[in-house]
Design a protein around this motif. Structure first.
Motif, PDB file in Angstrom:
ATOM      1  N   ILE A  13       0.885  -1.172   0.000  1.00  0.00           N
ATOM      2  CA  ILE A  13       0.000   0.000   0.000  1.00  0.00           C
ATOM      3  C   ILE A  13       0.921   1.219   0.000  1.00  0.00           C
ATOM      4  O   ILE A  13       1.921   1.266   0.707  1.00  0.00           O
ATOM      5  CB  ILE A  13      -1.006  -0.028   1.167  1.00  0.00           C
ATOM      6  CG1 ILE A  13      -0.329  -0.308   2.497  1.00  0.00           C
ATOM      7  CG2 ILE A  13      -2.103  -1.041   0.881  1.00  0.00           C
ATOM      8  CD1 ILE A  13      -1.271  -0.140   3.693  1.00  0.00           C
ATOM      9  N   TYR A  14       0.592   2.179  -0.838  1.00  0.00           N
ATOM     10  CA  TYR A  14       1.519   3.276  -1.116  1.00  0.00           C
ATOM     11  C   TYR A  14       1.365   4.417  -0.115  1.00  0.00           C
ATOM     12  O   TYR A  14       0.254   4.787   0.255  1.00  0.00           O
ATOM     13  CB  TYR A  14       1.298   3.773  -2.551  1.00  0.00           C
ATOM     14  CG  TYR A  14       1.486   2.647  -3.546  1.00  0.00           C
ATOM     15  CD1 TYR A  14       2.772   2.151  -3.797  1.00  0.00           C
ATOM     16  CD2 TYR A  14       0.398   2.043  -4.173  1.00  0.00           C
ATOM     17  CE1 TYR A  14       2.961   1.087  -4.673  1.00  0.00           C
ATOM     18  CE2 TYR A  14       0.573   0.980  -5.051  1.00  0.00           C
ATOM     19  CZ  TYR A  14       1.865   0.508  -5.292  1.00  0.00           C
ATOM     20  OH  TYR A  14       2.051  -0.544  -6.150  1.00  0.00           O
ATOM     21  N   ALA A  23       7.248   4.071 -10.786  1.00  0.00           N
ATOM     22  CA  ALA A  23       7.568   2.790 -10.135  1.00  0.00           C
ATOM     23  C   ALA A  23       6.380   2.239  -9.336  1.00  0.00           C
ATOM     24  O   ALA A  23       6.233   1.035  -9.200  1.00  0.00           O
ATOM     25  CB  ALA A  23       8.796   2.937  -9.247  1.00  0.00           C
ATOM     26  N   THR A  27       4.775  -1.588  -9.974  1.00  0.00           N
ATOM     27  CA  THR A  27       4.417  -2.650  -9.027  1.00  0.00           C
ATOM     28  C   THR A  27       2.965  -3.061  -9.233  1.00  0.00           C
ATOM     29  O   THR A  27       2.637  -4.248  -9.261  1.00  0.00           O
ATOM     30  CB  THR A  27       4.619  -2.168  -7.571  1.00  0.00           C
ATOM     31  OG1 THR A  27       5.916  -1.595  -7.434  1.00  0.00           O
ATOM     32  CG2 THR A  27       4.461  -3.304  -6.596  1.00  0.00           C
ATOM     33  N   LEU A 230       0.973  -3.334   7.429  1.00  0.00           N
ATOM     34  CA  LEU A 230       0.985  -4.747   7.010  1.00  0.00           C
ATOM     35  C   LEU A 230      -0.366  -5.418   7.222  1.00  0.00           C
ATOM     36  O   LEU A 230      -0.785  -6.281   6.442  1.00  0.00           O
ATOM     37  CB  LEU A 230       2.085  -5.502   7.766  1.00  0.00           C
ATOM     38  CG  LEU A 230       3.511  -5.132   7.344  1.00  0.00           C
ATOM     39  CD1 LEU A 230       4.530  -5.526   8.408  1.00  0.00           C
ATOM     40  CD2 LEU A 230       3.857  -5.799   6.004  1.00  0.00           C
ATOM     41  N   ASP A 261      13.113  -2.713  -1.297  1.00  0.00           N
ATOM     42  CA  ASP A 261      13.315  -1.845  -0.135  1.00  0.00           C
ATOM     43  C   ASP A 261      12.494  -2.258   1.078  1.00  0.00           C
ATOM     44  O   ASP A 261      12.844  -1.937   2.203  1.00  0.00           O
ATOM     45  CB  ASP A 261      12.963  -0.390  -0.508  1.00  0.00           C
ATOM     46  CG  ASP A 261      11.570  -0.253  -1.109  1.00  0.00           C
ATOM     47  OD1 ASP A 261      11.125  -1.174  -1.832  1.00  0.00           O
ATOM     48  OD2 ASP A 261      10.912   0.769  -0.851  1.00  0.00           O
TER      49      ASP A 261
HETATM   50  N1  MSP Z   1       3.837   2.237   2.556  1.00  0.00           N
HETATM   51  C1  MSP Z   1       4.945   1.392   2.351  1.00  0.00           C
HETATM   52  C2  MSP Z   1       4.506  -0.022   2.015  1.00  0.00           C
HETATM   53  C3  MSP Z   1       3.593  -0.667   3.017  1.00  0.00           C
HETATM   54  S1  MSP Z   1       3.082  -2.235   2.508  1.00  0.00           S
HETATM   55  C4  MSP Z   1       2.336  -2.892   3.831  1.00  0.00           C
HETATM   56  C5  MSP Z   1       5.828   1.942   1.234  1.00  0.00           C
HETATM   57  N2  MSP Z   1       5.261   2.782   0.357  1.00  0.00           N
HETATM   58  S2  MSP Z   1       6.009   3.527  -0.835  1.00  0.00           S
HETATM   59  O1  MSP Z   1       4.979   4.288  -1.483  1.00  0.00           O
HETATM   60  O2  MSP Z   1       7.133   4.245  -0.364  1.00  0.00           O
HETATM   61  O3  MSP Z   1       6.600   2.472  -1.818  1.00  0.00           O
HETATM   62  C6  MSP Z   1       5.900   1.355  -2.194  1.00  0.00           C
HETATM   63  C7  MSP Z   1       6.542   0.593  -3.317  1.00  0.00           C
HETATM   64  O4  MSP Z   1       6.726   1.392  -4.474  1.00  0.00           O
HETATM   65  C8  MSP Z   1       7.917   0.027  -3.124  1.00  0.00           C
HETATM   66  O5  MSP Z   1       8.028  -1.092  -2.352  1.00  0.00           O
HETATM   67  C9  MSP Z   1       8.162  -0.394  -4.531  1.00  0.00           C
HETATM   68  O6  MSP Z   1       7.325  -1.502  -4.780  1.00  0.00           O
HETATM   69  C10 MSP Z   1       7.664   0.780  -5.302  1.00  0.00           C
HETATM   70  N3  MSP Z   1       8.780   1.678  -5.623  1.00  0.00           N
HETATM   71  C11 MSP Z   1       8.979   2.959  -5.217  1.00  0.00           C
HETATM   72  N4  MSP Z   1      10.063   3.470  -5.853  1.00  0.00           N
HETATM   73  C12 MSP Z   1      10.609   2.525  -6.653  1.00  0.00           C
HETATM   74  C13 MSP Z   1      11.628   2.506  -7.644  1.00  0.00           C
HETATM   75  N5  MSP Z   1      12.394   3.549  -7.899  1.00  0.00           N
HETATM   76  N6  MSP Z   1      11.760   1.363  -8.384  1.00  0.00           N
HETATM   77  C14 MSP Z   1      10.942   0.281  -8.212  1.00  0.00           C
HETATM   78  N7  MSP Z   1       9.978   0.290  -7.310  1.00  0.00           N
HETATM   79  C15 MSP Z   1       9.895   1.294  -6.392  1.00  0.00           C
HETATM   80  O7  MSP Z   1       6.988   1.587   1.173  1.00  0.00           O
END
Ligand code: MSP
Length: 509
Positions: A13-14, A23, A27, A230, A261
């Protein structure tokens, strides 16, 4: 393959502290490709995505924007929802961690962990990074910063702790017994050596900010954002009601897709929380690789991100979906560049599958009265092409089992190349005057090959595959993978006038 296990797939979740970038779309599209594939393969599928809305970073971003955290979350979460639709993703639900169903679920999980003496109140002192929402050990710091380069601050407060240290052996046993629990293989080794290095109890509450889910019975504390985040994976299935239809059908998850990450959170903390609460850990967590942009690191915190819409507007939706899945060996790192996108569009789509389909359908239109031609007796060359294309589903299914999405495309394109060689050798355009029966057979074999290719391409490029199948007059109900083993194209079926599906990209002056 019907009768198989239900398939539950999730994206991370973003975070809502910034807008969606390329990116994130990557995903989500990868998960969409997997979800669509499994549906076409007869499985019952649940595909979940959503937004992670609590934590200090969000509180700070809202303040900077001069609005309330909730308003801020509503705004950015809507952008992620739009991104999901823009990329033509087929998610079954979109979860937000500020929803009442989720707050209830997280508090229930918390209470279960307290009841089982897996959470206790203690004192915390350590290095914390707001940007990473993570604690670091003294020894992990590099030049006074987190290993990710994020600034850290010294934090001392009364905290609740999760007894992670208790779970070290059971986690190792879990990876041992479930060799597929972490993918790809190299990542699995990384996780195992991290756990072997020793686990300390984990601080799971904060008192320094308010934007989070309150600890039941002690509202001065909010629940650590990773426990909160999570848990979304089970909230969406109806947790705490483990008898609910969603939970009993879909848990444990078939696949949590994550970026590399956040692998540790998903393969160490998450299974430990679940086991400690008496719940099953997910079957598999897969970490895909990292994108750079024109050779530069991309990240929300660094601000050089590309909105997916910009690429979709410039190159077309399916071209971008195809590029994403084909350009990087799934699991590896790679680079997003305009040159690479244009290369894929022109060589693989326009000159590859597009040109093949266009040539065949135009010949059928001109020389066979626009009807599927009748196949006469088959030569070895005909049989060879047909058997290659019929064998694809088996190969591609195996690729999907290990999330080798790029390899599935490579395998499909091997048949595109074989069909190109076949058409050049058979030269059906020259047969019109000399041997019309043979011409019809060759065009039938080719049209049948395109039918298979288009059915298999649906998960990747659903819109374009739909157009191709429309041009072959394949009815909606005959487009799943069962149709690959069923009846071939019906000779005599009237076909619509062919139209190009994959235009070449011409660079504007
Ligand atoms: N909120 C947490 C995830 C919680 S899951 C229970 C988080 N969010 S995030 O928005 O920062 O990033 C989520 C995902 O975005 C990363 O794990 C990855 O899948 C994707 N990416 C973000 N930047 C990326 C790149 N530059 N390249 C590839 N994927 C990346 O972490």
């Amino acid at each position: 393959m019907t009768g198989q296990k239900p398939y539950y797939i999730t994206t991370p979740i973003y975070y809502v502290n910034g807008s969606p970038h390329f990116a994130h779309a990557y995903t989500t599209v990868a998960c969409d490709v997997l979800a669509r594939f499994m549906r076409l393969d007869g499985r019952k599928v649940m595909f979940l995505t959503g937004t992670d809305e609590h934590g200090q970073k969000v509180e700070q971003s809202a303040r900077a924007a001069g609005i309330s955290p909730q308003e801020f979350c509503d705004r950015v979460s809507a952008e992620f929802r739009e991104m999901t639709a823009l990329m033509n993703c087929s998610n079954d639900d979109f979860i937000r961690t500020t929803e009442p169903r989720h707050i209830k679920s997280v508090q229930a999980l918390w209470e279960e962990l307290v009841k089982r003496d897996e959470i206790y109140l203690g004192k915390f002192a350590g290095w914390y990074s707001v940007r990473d929402e993570a604690f670091y050990e003294e020894g992990e710091l590099i030049d006074g910063k987190a290993p990710t380069g994020a600034p850290v601050e010294w934090v001392e407060e009364e905290n609740y702790f999760f007894r992670l240290s208790r779970w070290q052996d059971r986690l190792l046993e879990f990876y041992e017994r479930n060799p597929d629990a972490v993918g790809p293989r190299s990542r699995r080794n990384e996780v195992i050596s991290f756990v072997k290095g020793g686990l300390r109890d984990l601080s799971v509450s904060r008192t320094s900010f308010k934007w989070g889910i309150p600890v039941p019975g002690n509202p001065n504390h909010v629940i650590y954002v990773w426990v909160d985040a999570l848990t979304n994976y089970i909230t969406a299935l109806g947790y705490p009601d483990t008898k609910s239809e969603g939970y009993s059908t879909f848990w444990p998850a078939s696949l949590h897709m994550v970026g590399k990450d956040i692998l540790r959170f998903h393969t160490v903390y998450w299974p430990a929380f679940l086991m400690a609460a008496g719940l099953e850990p997910p079957e598999r967590v897969y970490a895909h690789g990292w994108w750079t942009v024109e050779g530069e690191k991309m990240s929300k915190s660094l601000g050089n991100f590309i909105p997916p819409k910009e690429l979709v507007d410039a190159y077309g939706l399916d071209a971008i979906r195809y590029f994403m899945m084909r350009e990087l060996p799934f699991g590896n790192d790679g680079d997003l560049s305009r040159r690479a996108i244009i290369g894929r569009i022109n060589s693989d789509l326009a000159n590859g599958i597009g040109n093949l389909a266009q040539r065949v359908l135009t010949l059928v239109n001109k020389n066979c009265e626009g009807r599927v031609p009748v196949a006469g007796s088959l030569t070895d060359a005909d049989e060879a092409l047909l058997s290659a294309v019929r064998g694809l589903i088996g190969t591609v299914r195996a690729d999907f089992e290990e999330q080798a999405l790029h390899r599935a495309l490579e395998h499909i394109w091997e048949v595109v190349a074989a069909a190109d060689r076949y058409i050049d050798e058979m030269a059906p355009w020259a047969l019109r005057k000399t041997d019309a029966v043979r011409m019809a057979t060759v065009l039938h074999v080719l049209a049948e090959t395109i039918r298979h290719l288009a059915i298999l391409l649906q998960p990747f490029i659903p819109g374009s595959a739909d157009k191709l199948l429309g041009q072959l007059a394949i009815p909606e109900g005959s487009r799943d993978f069962i149709a690959l083993t069923g009846a071939p194209l019906q000779a005599g079926t009237v076909l619509p006038k062919p139209e190009g599906v994959f235009p070449r990209y011409v660079e504007k002056e």
